[in-house]
Design a protein around this motif. Structure first.
Motif, PDB file in Angstrom:
ATOM      1  N   ILE A  22       1.923  -1.016  -6.286  1.00 25.58           N
ATOM      2  CA  ILE A  22       1.570  -0.154  -5.154  1.00 25.58           C
ATOM      3  C   ILE A  22       0.111   0.255  -5.276  1.00 25.58           C
ATOM      4  O   ILE A  22      -0.330   0.712  -6.333  1.00 25.58           O
ATOM      5  N   ASP A  23      -0.638   0.093  -4.190  1.00 23.59           N
ATOM      6  CA  ASP A  23      -2.036   0.524  -4.163  1.00 23.59           C
ATOM      7  C   ASP A  23      -2.117   2.042  -4.067  1.00 23.59           C
ATOM      8  O   ASP A  23      -1.490   2.646  -3.193  1.00 23.59           O
ATOM      9  N   LEU A  24      -2.899   2.625  -4.955  1.00 23.91           N
ATOM     10  CA  LEU A  24      -3.325   4.017  -4.801  1.00 23.91           C
ATOM     11  C   LEU A  24      -4.817   3.924  -4.555  1.00 23.91           C
ATOM     12  O   LEU A  24      -5.625   3.843  -5.473  1.00 23.91           O
ATOM     13  N   LYS A  25      -5.204   3.888  -3.280  1.00 21.63           N
ATOM     14  CA  LYS A  25      -6.530   3.438  -2.892  1.00 21.63           C
ATOM     15  C   LYS A  25      -7.645   4.433  -3.203  1.00 21.63           C
ATOM     16  O   LYS A  25      -8.812   4.067  -3.223  1.00 21.63           O
ATOM     17  N   GLY A  26      -7.283   5.670  -3.423  1.00 24.00           N
ATOM     18  CA  GLY A  26      -8.251   6.714  -3.741  1.00 24.00           C
ATOM     19  C   GLY A  26      -7.463   7.974  -4.008  1.00 24.00           C
ATOM     20  O   GLY A  26      -6.234   7.945  -4.079  1.00 24.00           O
ATOM     21  N   GLN A  33      -0.939  11.788   1.086  1.00 29.51           N
ATOM     22  CA  GLN A  33       0.328  12.357   0.643  1.00 29.51           C
ATOM     23  C   GLN A  33       1.503  11.424   0.899  1.00 29.51           C
ATOM     24  O   GLN A  33       2.430  11.356   0.087  1.00 29.51           O
ATOM     25  N   ASP A  34       1.474  10.684   1.995  1.00 29.95           N
ATOM     26  CA  ASP A  34       2.556   9.733   2.262  1.00 29.95           C
ATOM     27  C   ASP A  34       2.639   8.675   1.173  1.00 29.95           C
ATOM     28  O   ASP A  34       3.739   8.272   0.765  1.00 29.95           O
ATOM     29  N   VAL A  35       1.488   8.217   0.704  1.00 25.41           N
ATOM     30  CA  VAL A  35       1.459   7.205  -0.355  1.00 25.41           C
ATOM     31  C   VAL A  35       1.922   7.804  -1.676  1.00 25.41           C
ATOM     32  O   VAL A  35       2.695   7.177  -2.428  1.00 25.41           O
ATOM     33  N   ALA A  70       0.820  -1.211   0.000  1.00 19.29           N
ATOM     34  CA  ALA A  70       0.000   0.000   0.000  1.00 19.29           C
ATOM     35  C   ALA A  70       0.852   1.260   0.000  1.00 19.29           C
ATOM     36  O   ALA A  70       0.317   2.363  -0.073  1.00 19.29           O
ATOM     37  N   GLY A  71       2.160   1.117   0.113  1.00 16.01           N
ATOM     38  CA  GLY A  71       3.045   2.265  -0.005  1.00 16.01           C
ATOM     39  C   GLY A  71       3.058   3.223   1.172  1.00 16.01           C
ATOM     40  O   GLY A  71       3.585   4.328   1.050  1.00 16.01           O
ATOM     41  N   TYR A  72       2.500   2.815   2.320  1.00 21.10           N
ATOM     42  CA  TYR A  72       2.469   3.704   3.490  1.00 21.10           C
ATOM     43  C   TYR A  72       3.765   3.522   4.258  1.00 21.10           C
ATOM     44  O   TYR A  72       3.835   2.807   5.258  1.00 21.10           O
ATOM     45  N   MET A  73       4.820   4.188   3.789  1.00 22.50           N
ATOM     46  CA  MET A  73       6.172   3.981   4.292  1.00 22.50           C
ATOM     47  C   MET A  73       6.866   5.313   4.486  1.00 22.50           C
ATOM     48  O   MET A  73       6.616   6.274   3.755  1.00 22.50           O
ATOM     49  N   LEU A  75      -1.760   1.172 -14.869  1.00 24.72           N
ATOM     50  CA  LEU A  75      -2.747   1.389 -13.801  1.00 24.72           C
ATOM     51  C   LEU A  75      -3.825   0.324 -13.908  1.00 24.72           C
ATOM     52  O   LEU A  75      -4.405   0.131 -14.979  1.00 24.72           O
ATOM     53  N   HIS A  76      -4.086  -0.359 -12.793  1.00 20.69           N
ATOM     54  CA  HIS A  76      -5.111  -1.398 -12.729  1.00 20.69           C
ATOM     55  C   HIS A  76      -6.290  -0.893 -11.902  1.00 20.69           C
ATOM     56  O   HIS A  76      -6.116  -0.504 -10.738  1.00 20.69           O
TER      57      HIS A  76
END
Length: 365
Positions: free
Chosen positions: A193-197, A212-214, A173-176, A269-270
């Motif tokens: 990497i998920d870009l959830k919204g 923003q973190d993602v 999810a890229g929250y790092m 992009l999926h």
């Protein structure tokens, strides 16, 4: 099927550097975890939000190091990665715990597990690489739960796999945090990497994290991350479309414009269909027409490779030539099965459209 017992190992000595990483001591005696933006401040014996990183005598340790929730062999398209060795096989595994709080989690039984110490399959990085080699898979994927929470284990396993010519892949999810990104992504050959919204409101209320973190992680992974050989880490993005929450036209246009401007038009992009799960059983599944609309918007924003997932849609799973004067169908898929692959691969590994010679972004074989 993978023989889970073939991967077992003795946890009494991993042989890997156990020095503290991504943490610092606080004046009050606690230790702050710097691996993700949560910055959990832990007293001795306390666990972080992810549940699997805890303070052991003044040092934060990954408690799931060497312990997996299970293994499986998947097509790489299931990660999903459509431009990274299409048709190849991946040894997939994860651990337990997660640093996101998604109400719609599709793998909640793993990511929210609290009995991992009893149920986990024990597996050293060396053993995982050896078994992957024995099974003849091209890649190993850190998936099911977010590999960010078992970063040390993922990094060590990635290195042992790469030494055998096996590609490491992160599904995350890229929250790092910024300080952890270089070592983590530098150990990978590819990532989804998920870009959830694309609103902070959605991220805060539905995932318990921050947009923003993602975005910063995606920007770093696409534009700065390099493998040890100096190549770009291959990155694809996934957005799970949830009816009424992140599927409106304005949000989709904004997301796709950001991807085009910050990542370039060649990052695939999926768009994936939501199915009711975990704490969102009251939300209906994503209609197929929503995915088709999202794909049309993304392509209209100039993205070259846009796909639909979690539904039967051969057209939405087809790789098209990005040349507007060609648009030939290059790879046709049915779910995770490749029906046709027309991409021509040059001696230097560049994939090209056989009809117009346009380069096709990705890693080909």
């Amino acid at each position: 099927m993978i023989d889970q017992t073939a991967i077992a190992f003795d946890r009494t000595g991993t042989g890997y550097d156990a020095a503290p990483r991504w943490q610092h001591a606080l004046p009050d005696g606690r230790v702050q975890c710097d691996l993700c933006p949560r910055g959990c401040r832990l007293a001795d014996g306390q666990r972080g939000f992810c549940f699997v990183r805890s303070n052991h005598g003044g040092r934060i340790v990954c408690d799931t190091y060497g312990r997996s929730s299970g293994f499986a062999i998947d097509p790489v398209e299931k990660k999903p990665l459509n431009h990274f060795l299409p048709g190849s096989r991946v040894l997939s595994f994860g651990t337990a715990g997660c640093n996101s709080g998604c109400r719609f989690c599709q793998n909640w039984d793993i990511s929210k597990a609290r009995d991992w110490d009893r149920l986990g399959v024990e597996a050293s990085p060396d053993r995982i690489a050896a078994v992957a080699d024995d099974y003849g898979v091209e890649s190993v994927a850190f998936t099911y739960n977010d590999p960010i929470v078992f970063a040390e284990y993922a990094i060590d396993t990635a290195r042992t796999c790469r030494a055998r010519g096996i590609h490491p892949i992160a599904v995350t999810a890229g929250y790092m945090s910024a300080c952890a990104r270089p070592e983590f992504y530098g150990a990978m050959d590819a990532a989804n990497i998920d870009l959830k919204g694309f609103t902070e409101d959605f991220y805060r209320k539905v995932t318990g994290t921050h947009l923003q973190d993602v975005l910063d992680t995606i920007d770093y992974a696409v534009n700065e991350a390099r493998t040890p050989s100096g190549d770009h880490v291959w990155v694809e993005l996934t957005t799970l479309l949830i009816p009424g929450l992140n599927d409106d036209d304005a949000q989709l246009h904004a997301e796709c414009a950001w991807i085009r401007e910050h990542c370039g038009p060649d990052v695939p992009l999926h768009f994936s269909a939501f199915h009711p799960a975990w704490r969102m059983l009251d939300v209906p599944p994503t209609p197929p027409e929503t995915l088709t609309r999202a794909r049309r918007i993304a392509m209209g924003e100039g993205l070259h490779y846009v796909y639909t997932g979690n539904v039967h849609d051969i057209e939405g799973d087809t790789t098209l030539c990005p040349n507007p004067e060609c648009r030939a169908a290059l790879i046709r898929r049915d779910w995770y099965r490749i029906l046709e692959n027309r991409i021509r691969v040059d001696a230097d590994g560049t994939g090209r459209c056989p009809d117009c010679n346009t380069p096709i972004a990705g890693l080909w074989q």
